[in-house]
Write a protein that holds these residues in place. Structure first.
Motif, PDB file in Angstrom:
ATOM      1  N   TYR A 148       5.076 -16.180  -6.254  1.00 18.42           N
ATOM      2  CA  TYR A 148       5.208 -17.453  -6.966  1.00 18.42           C
ATOM      3  C   TYR A 148       3.825 -17.968  -7.344  1.00 18.42           C
ATOM      4  N   SER A 149       3.639 -18.260  -8.628  1.00 22.97           N
ATOM      5  CA  SER A 149       2.341 -18.736  -9.100  1.00 22.97           C
ATOM      6  C   SER A 149       2.323 -20.245  -9.364  1.00 22.97           C
ATOM      7  N   GLY A 150       3.480 -20.888  -9.277  1.00 21.01           N
ATOM      8  CA  GLY A 150       3.566 -22.332  -9.509  1.00 21.01           C
ATOM      9  C   GLY A 150       3.637 -23.133  -8.219  1.00 21.01           C
ATOM     10  N   VAL A 151       3.166 -22.570  -7.116  1.00 17.98           N
ATOM     11  CA  VAL A 151       3.242 -23.229  -5.818  1.00 17.98           C
ATOM     12  C   VAL A 151       2.292 -24.426  -5.778  1.00 17.98           C
ATOM     13  N   ILE A 152       2.838 -25.555  -5.356  1.00 17.39           N
ATOM     14  CA  ILE A 152       2.061 -26.781  -5.201  1.00 17.39           C
ATOM     15  C   ILE A 152       2.248 -27.245  -3.765  1.00 17.39           C
ATOM     16  N   TRP A 153       1.148 -27.437  -3.073  1.00 18.39           N
ATOM     17  CA  TRP A 153       1.203 -27.874  -1.672  1.00 18.39           C
ATOM     18  C   TRP A 153       0.855 -29.352  -1.611  1.00 18.39           C
ATOM     19  N   TYR A 154       1.717 -30.114  -0.952  1.00 15.45           N
ATOM     20  CA  TYR A 154       1.519 -31.556  -0.771  1.00 15.45           C
ATOM     21  C   TYR A 154       1.286 -31.806   0.716  1.00 15.45           C
ATOM     22  N   PRO A 155       0.017 -31.744   1.175  1.00 17.59           N
ATOM     23  CA  PRO A 155      -0.253 -31.829   2.609  1.00 17.59           C
ATOM     24  C   PRO A 155       0.042 -33.177   3.258  1.00 17.59           C
ATOM     25  N   ALA A 156       0.067 -34.271   2.509  1.00 12.68           N
ATOM     26  CA  ALA A 156       0.394 -35.572   3.112  1.00 12.68           C
ATOM     27  C   ALA A 156       1.884 -35.682   3.402  1.00 12.68           C
ATOM     28  N   GLY A 157       2.697 -34.925   2.690  1.00 17.13           N
ATOM     29  CA  GLY A 157       4.126 -34.829   2.947  1.00 17.13           C
ATOM     30  C   GLY A 157       4.869 -36.156   3.004  1.00 17.13           C
ATOM     31  N   SER A 158       5.927 -36.167   3.788  1.00 20.34           N
ATOM     32  CA  SER A 158       6.776 -37.353   3.860  1.00 20.34           C
ATOM     33  C   SER A 158       6.031 -38.562   4.422  1.00 20.34           C
ATOM     34  N   ASP A 159       5.011 -38.339   5.249  1.00 23.01           N
ATOM     35  CA  ASP A 159       4.208 -39.456   5.757  1.00 23.01           C
ATOM     36  C   ASP A 159       3.444 -40.131   4.615  1.00 23.01           C
ATOM     37  N   GLY A 160       2.813 -39.337   3.764  1.00 23.83           N
ATOM     38  CA  GLY A 160       2.084 -39.881   2.625  1.00 23.83           C
ATOM     39  C   GLY A 160       3.008 -40.560   1.640  1.00 23.83           C
ATOM     40  N   TRP A 161       4.172 -39.977   1.463  1.00 20.98           N
ATOM     41  CA  TRP A 161       5.187 -40.534   0.568  1.00 20.98           C
ATOM     42  C   TRP A 161       5.586 -41.934   1.034  1.00 20.98           C
ATOM     43  N   GLN A 162       5.878 -42.040   2.309  1.00 22.66           N
ATOM     44  CA  GLN A 162       6.301 -43.315   2.880  1.00 22.66           C
ATOM     45  C   GLN A 162       5.151 -44.332   2.870  1.00 22.66           C
ATOM     46  N   ALA A 163       3.930 -43.881   3.145  1.00 25.13           N
ATOM     47  CA  ALA A 163       2.767 -44.773   3.135  1.00 25.13           C
ATOM     48  C   ALA A 163       2.517 -45.347   1.736  1.00 25.13           C
ATOM     49  N   ALA A 164       2.971 -44.631   0.711  1.00 26.84           N
ATOM     50  CA  ALA A 164       2.825 -45.107  -0.667  1.00 26.84           C
ATOM     51  C   ALA A 164       3.926 -46.088  -1.049  1.00 26.84           C
ATOM     52  N   GLY A 165       4.793 -46.413  -0.087  1.00 30.39           N
ATOM     53  CA  GLY A 165       5.855 -47.376  -0.348  1.00 30.39           C
ATOM     54  C   GLY A 165       7.127 -46.775  -0.916  1.00 30.39           C
ATOM     55  N   ARG A 166       7.198 -45.467  -0.932  1.00 31.94           N
ATOM     56  CA  ARG A 166       8.417 -44.806  -1.426  1.00 31.94           C
ATOM     57  C   ARG A 166       9.389 -44.592  -0.273  1.00 31.94           C
ATOM     58  N   GLU A 167      10.663 -44.596  -0.591  1.00 21.77           N
ATOM     59  CA  GLU A 167      11.689 -44.445   0.440  1.00 21.77           C
ATOM     60  C   GLU A 167      11.897 -42.986   0.825  1.00 21.77           C
ATOM     61  N   LEU A 168      12.388 -42.798   2.025  1.00 20.05           N
ATOM     62  CA  LEU A 168      12.849 -41.499   2.490  1.00 20.05           C
ATOM     63  C   LEU A 168      14.351 -41.597   2.666  1.00 20.05           C
ATOM     64  N   ILE A 169      15.018 -40.467   2.543  1.00 22.76           N
ATOM     65  CA  ILE A 169      16.472 -40.427   2.732  1.00 22.76           C
ATOM     66  C   ILE A 169      16.799 -39.403   3.816  1.00 22.76           C
ATOM     67  N   THR A 170      18.010 -39.452   4.322  1.00 20.69           N
ATOM     68  CA  THR A 170      18.459 -38.489   5.315  1.00 20.69           C
ATOM     69  C   THR A 170      18.671 -37.126   4.652  1.00 20.69           C
ATOM     70  N   ALA A 171      18.038 -36.118   5.197  1.00 17.94           N
ATOM     71  CA  ALA A 171      18.159 -34.758   4.663  1.00 17.94           C
ATOM     72  C   ALA A 171      19.501 -34.160   5.058  1.00 17.94           C
ATOM     73  N   VAL A 172      19.974 -33.265   4.217  1.00 20.20           N
ATOM     74  CA  VAL A 172      21.187 -32.513   4.503  1.00 20.20           C
ATOM     75  C   VAL A 172      20.789 -31.049   4.569  1.00 20.20           C
ATOM     76  N   ALA A 173      21.103 -30.422   5.678  1.00 22.76           N
ATOM     77  CA  ALA A 173      20.773 -28.995   5.826  1.00 22.76           C
ATOM     78  C   ALA A 173      21.632 -28.170   4.887  1.00 22.76           C
ATOM     79  N   PRO A 174      21.030 -27.149   4.264  1.00 23.49           N
ATOM     80  CA  PRO A 174      21.818 -26.308   3.336  1.00 23.49           C
ATOM     81  C   PRO A 174      22.866 -25.497   4.086  1.00 23.49           C
TER      82      PRO A 174
END
Length: 174
Positions: A148-174
């Motif tokens: 895969y050549s379009g891989v983008i890594w977001y190291p702050a992850g869900s913590d960074g997302w939440q710190a930016a004021g964005r909501e998190l939701i409950t995950a559903v396992a596949p």
């Protein structure tokens, strides 16, 4: 106050990453420790960039592991795993970020990547877990190794997302 907390998180992550070299192989325990600023073959994004990618509809893959039933619980004890919170719209590919994974997890990651990119290995896809978590770095490295050549890594992850004021939701396992 939230903006100050987000800025503090971003600065602490950047300082820690600047000091961690990128390993040649996958990283094992401790998984919750400072990560490098790079992932060879992948693009690394910060929270503002991740927000833009999400708003553009780029697929997000969450590789945090599932909480397993604690060892030593007496037989017959009812145990419910706590909910896993994730970025809205993300696909949860649990247990695919360890340094060593089984063929089941390898297949889950490969199928998740294929589904997210609709089979086009050049399409962008964002992998994440939490801040200072090697799981997404490992999964991103595997994605690159899978071609895969379009891989983008977001190291702050869900913590960074939440710190930016964005909501998190409950995950559903596949």
């Amino acid at each position: 106050m939230i903006r100050l907390a987000a800025l503090a998180l971003i600065l602490s992550v950047a300082m820690a990453q600047a000091q961690v070299p990128e390993p040649q192989d996958f990283h094992g325990e401790p998984y919750k420790s400072p990560v490098p600023a790079t992932l060879s073959g992948a693009r690394v994004v910060d929270t503002p960039q991740a927000l833009v990618l999400h708003d553009q509809g780029v697929p997000f893959l969450d590789v945090m592991p599932r909480q397993k039933r604690p060892d030593g619980l007496p037989e017959g004890t009812i145990w419910n795993a706590p909910p896993h919170m994730t970025i809205p719209g993300a696909t949860w590919l649990y247990d695919t970020g360890y340094d060593r994974i089984s063929s089941v997890e390898e297949t889950r990651l490969a199928e998740g990547l294929e589904n997210a990119t609709k089979g086009d290995k050049a399409e962008p896809v964002v992998l994440f877990c939490r801040t200072d978590c090697w799981m997404s770095w490992n999964a991103g490295k595997r994605a690159v190794q899978l071609g895969y050549s379009g891989v983008i890594w977001y190291p702050a992850g869900s913590d960074g997302w939440q710190a930016a004021g964005r909501e998190l939701i409950t995950a559903v396992a596949p």
